[in-house]
Design a protein around this motif. Structure first.
Motif, PDB file in Angstrom:
ATOM      1  N   SER A  47      -1.437 -10.057  -0.994  1.00 25.14           N
ATOM      2  CA  SER A  47      -0.224 -10.408  -1.851  1.00 25.14           C
ATOM      3  C   SER A  47      -0.602 -11.340  -2.889  1.00 25.14           C
ATOM      4  O   SER A  47      -1.563 -12.270  -2.635  1.00 25.14           O
ATOM      5  CB  SER A  47       0.903 -11.092  -0.890  1.00 25.14           C
ATOM      6  N   PRO A  48      -0.097 -11.197  -4.134  1.00 28.59           N
ATOM      7  CA  PRO A  48      -0.343 -12.039  -5.073  1.00 28.59           C
ATOM      8  C   PRO A  48       0.063 -13.516  -4.763  1.00 28.59           C
ATOM      9  O   PRO A  48       1.036 -13.729  -4.203  1.00 28.59           O
ATOM     10  CB  PRO A  48       0.813 -11.552  -6.318  1.00 28.59           C
ATOM     11  N   GLY A  49      -0.794 -14.522  -5.249  1.00 25.64           N
ATOM     12  CA  GLY A  49      -0.332 -15.875  -4.839  1.00 25.64           C
ATOM     13  C   GLY A  49      -0.818 -16.538  -3.777  1.00 25.64           C
ATOM     14  O   GLY A  49      -0.436 -17.713  -3.467  1.00 25.64           O
ATOM     15  N   LEU A  71      -5.397 -14.555  -4.512  1.00 26.99           N
ATOM     16  CA  LEU A  71      -5.273 -13.374  -5.427  1.00 26.99           C
ATOM     17  C   LEU A  71      -4.162 -13.457  -6.369  1.00 26.99           C
ATOM     18  O   LEU A  71      -2.878 -13.905  -6.231  1.00 26.99           O
ATOM     19  CB  LEU A  71      -4.653 -12.278  -4.473  1.00 26.99           C
ATOM     20  N   THR A  72      -4.537 -12.916  -7.664  1.00 28.13           N
ATOM     21  CA  THR A  72      -3.725 -12.674  -8.765  1.00 28.13           C
ATOM     22  C   THR A  72      -2.728 -11.500  -8.828  1.00 28.13           C
ATOM     23  O   THR A  72      -3.257 -10.526  -8.075  1.00 28.13           O
ATOM     24  CB  THR A  72      -4.389 -13.145 -10.150  1.00 28.13           C
ATOM     25  N   PRO A  73      -1.877 -11.505  -9.405  1.00 26.54           N
ATOM     26  CA  PRO A  73      -1.190 -10.141  -9.778  1.00 26.54           C
ATOM     27  C   PRO A  73      -1.983  -9.197 -10.275  1.00 26.54           C
ATOM     28  O   PRO A  73      -1.866  -7.880  -9.842  1.00 26.54           O
ATOM     29  CB  PRO A  73      -0.054 -10.501 -10.697  1.00 26.54           C
ATOM     30  N   ASP A  74      -2.986  -9.413 -11.320  1.00 28.69           N
ATOM     31  CA  ASP A  74      -4.240  -8.479 -11.668  1.00 28.69           C
ATOM     32  C   ASP A  74      -4.756  -7.975 -10.483  1.00 28.69           C
ATOM     33  O   ASP A  74      -5.258  -6.956 -10.631  1.00 28.69           O
ATOM     34  CB  ASP A  74      -4.951  -9.240 -12.873  1.00 28.69           C
ATOM     35  N   ASP A  75      -5.350  -9.017  -9.504  1.00 29.63           N
ATOM     36  CA  ASP A  75      -6.104  -8.522  -8.636  1.00 29.63           C
ATOM     37  C   ASP A  75      -5.367  -7.625  -7.737  1.00 29.63           C
ATOM     38  O   ASP A  75      -6.003  -6.489  -7.373  1.00 29.63           O
ATOM     39  CB  ASP A  75      -6.202  -9.731  -7.501  1.00 29.63           C
ATOM     40  N   SER A 122       5.184  -7.732  -9.533  1.00 30.46           N
ATOM     41  CA  SER A 122       3.837  -7.451  -9.082  1.00 30.46           C
ATOM     42  C   SER A 122       3.670  -6.593  -7.947  1.00 30.46           C
ATOM     43  O   SER A 122       4.858  -6.040  -7.496  1.00 30.46           O
ATOM     44  CB  SER A 122       2.920  -8.553  -8.881  1.00 30.46           C
ATOM     45  N   TYR A 123       2.500  -6.095  -7.635  1.00 35.61           N
ATOM     46  CA  TYR A 123       2.366  -5.216  -6.321  1.00 35.61           C
ATOM     47  C   TYR A 123       1.665  -6.071  -5.174  1.00 35.61           C
ATOM     48  O   TYR A 123       0.764  -6.926  -5.503  1.00 35.61           O
ATOM     49  CB  TYR A 123       1.557  -4.218  -6.563  1.00 35.61           C
TER      50      TYR A 123
END
Length: 416
Positions: A47-49, A71-75, A122-123
């Motif tokens: 999960s992002p963030g 984890l970033t949204p890009d990750d 994001s995903y």
């Protein structure tokens, strides 16, 4: 490969695109690191963030990886892209519906059932770990009467429970027992395929939703023309699938399927409730004649913190249960009453099994009550054990300490 979200909706998540220019941890390396946290990892959550998390015995544990703060949204976009690969159907479903289901494997390691979904622009990814081999009845500690399902010739058998309760494992064990003991043609329709069955005495064809067939109902209708003895339907999702499954059972097939329901009585309500009021009496009668077993399960944390144990409820087709199912439950004439009185016929109910686990010292009283169907009645039955039990506050403090310790432990070296 680039996955773009609909430009028409500003709130729709940006889809996976090109990878970051900064050094990244390859997805397979990250997944292997998460699996190394414990041999009881059931789910991976990306999960992002936040840090990557794994679920161990029902509790989330962060995976601390040197050099990775969160984890970033890009990750998560990149990871989603790598998991989807060249699956165009999943790509389209993700873009149009905001989520998709796929299977993914680490060669020589393990397989996953994966759900990728959009959230807050994001995903995120949730991955269910699929055991490498098909579990046996002994490994799952299933009641011996469940093995009787493998000798059935016709009818409907349902395995039910909430998400993560082990339905797929139980169903795989039943199918494997049929494969070992019967020379049948078996067709499975799954979303996605989880356990891979090799041919033993039976011939098994496994079809996956989207890649092999567009829907459960179409594949189930086609299966009636493919001469199977046994049909496994991954889930009873809609009215048409239920109707065809009943038709298949009525025409001499054994149909196995799952539902996300909490017990046997709620399973009947869910199936009947899918149909219009004018058709419900007919469906009750058809289901009463066709069903053979409803096996419901709940995974309950063990007292020693060493994992979870399955509490299992079994409703079996008898004159009494068929009557209650067809006519509807009434005061003193419920399916639960029938299961309470049906131990000599191979039936059992949740609260009775939970009471046995508590008295055997396998689970805490308060934990058992939290998973019980009727906590008030169960507490009365356990009144003789109340004295001398640790207080609820003390147990809660102990569990919190365990969870805190579990959160501190994982610190894995991962080299990009």
């Amino acid at each position: 490969m680039e996955i773009s979200a609909s430009a028409a909706a500003a709130s729709t998540a940006a889809a996976p695109g090109p990878a970051n220019s900064k050094p990244v941890i390859p997805t397979p390396v990250l997944l292997l690191a998460m699996l190394r946290v414990s041999n009881r990892v059931s789910d991976l959550i990306i999960s992002p963030g936040s840090l990557p998390h794994v679920e161990v015995s029902g509790e989330l544990v962060p995976v601390k990886i040197p050099g990775l703060q969160h984890l970033t949204p890009d990750d998560t976009r990149r990871i989603s892209q790598e998991l989807i690969g060249s699956n165009k159907q999943a790509l389209a479903t993700l873009r149009e519906q905001g989520s998709c289901d796929i299977s993914y494997s680490l060669p020589g390691q393990t397989r996953f059932r994966v759900n990728i979904f959009a959230q807050r622009g994001s995903y995120a990814v949730v991955m269910r770990v699929i055991p490498g081999g098909i579990p046996s009845f002994g490994e799952l500690k299933l009641p011996p009467q469940v093995a009787e399902i493998a000798s059935l010739r016709t009818g409907v058998v349902l395995v039910t429970g909430p998400t993560g309760s082990g339905k797929s494992s139980t169903m795989a064990a039943i199918l494997d027992r049929i494969n070992e003991t019967q020379a049948y043609h078996i067709i499975t329709i799954e979303d996605p395929i989880e356990f891979l069955h090799r041919q033993k005495r039976s011939i098994i064809h496994q079809r996956e939703l989207h890649s092999d067939t567009p829907s459960f109902s179409l594949a189930l209708r086609a299966a009636l023309r493919q001469a199977p003895k046994v049909i496994l339907v991954g889930e009873m999702r809609d009215k048409e699938t239920i109707e065809i499954a009943l038709e298949a059972a009525e025409t001499g097939h054994l149909v196995l399927s799952t539902l996300h329901t909490i017990d046997a009585a709620k399973t009947v309500e869910r199936i009947v409730g899918v149909f219009p009021m004018a058709e419900q009496n007919i469906i009750r009668a058809r289901l009463a004649k066709s069903f053979r077993y409803i096996v419901s399960q709940r995974l309950i944390p063990l007292k020693d913190g060493g994992g979870r144990i399955a509490g299992i409820e079994i409703l079996k087709s008898t004159v009494r249960t068929r009557e209650y199912m067809e006519r509807g439950e009434q005061e003193g004439k419920t399916l639960l009453d029938a299961m309470r009185d049906g131990d000599t016929e191979g039936m059992q109910h949740f609260d009775g099994e939970i009471e046995k686990l508590i008295r055997a010292g396998r689970i805490d009283i308060e934990v058992g009550l939290a998973y019980a169907t009727n906590p008030g009645n169960l507490r009365l039955l356990l009144a003789d054990l109340s004295e001398g039990e640790p207080s609820k506050t003390a147990r809660t403090t102990t569990m919190a300490a365990r969870a805190e310790q579990a959160g501190r432990d994982p610190a894995l070296e991962v080299e990009p």
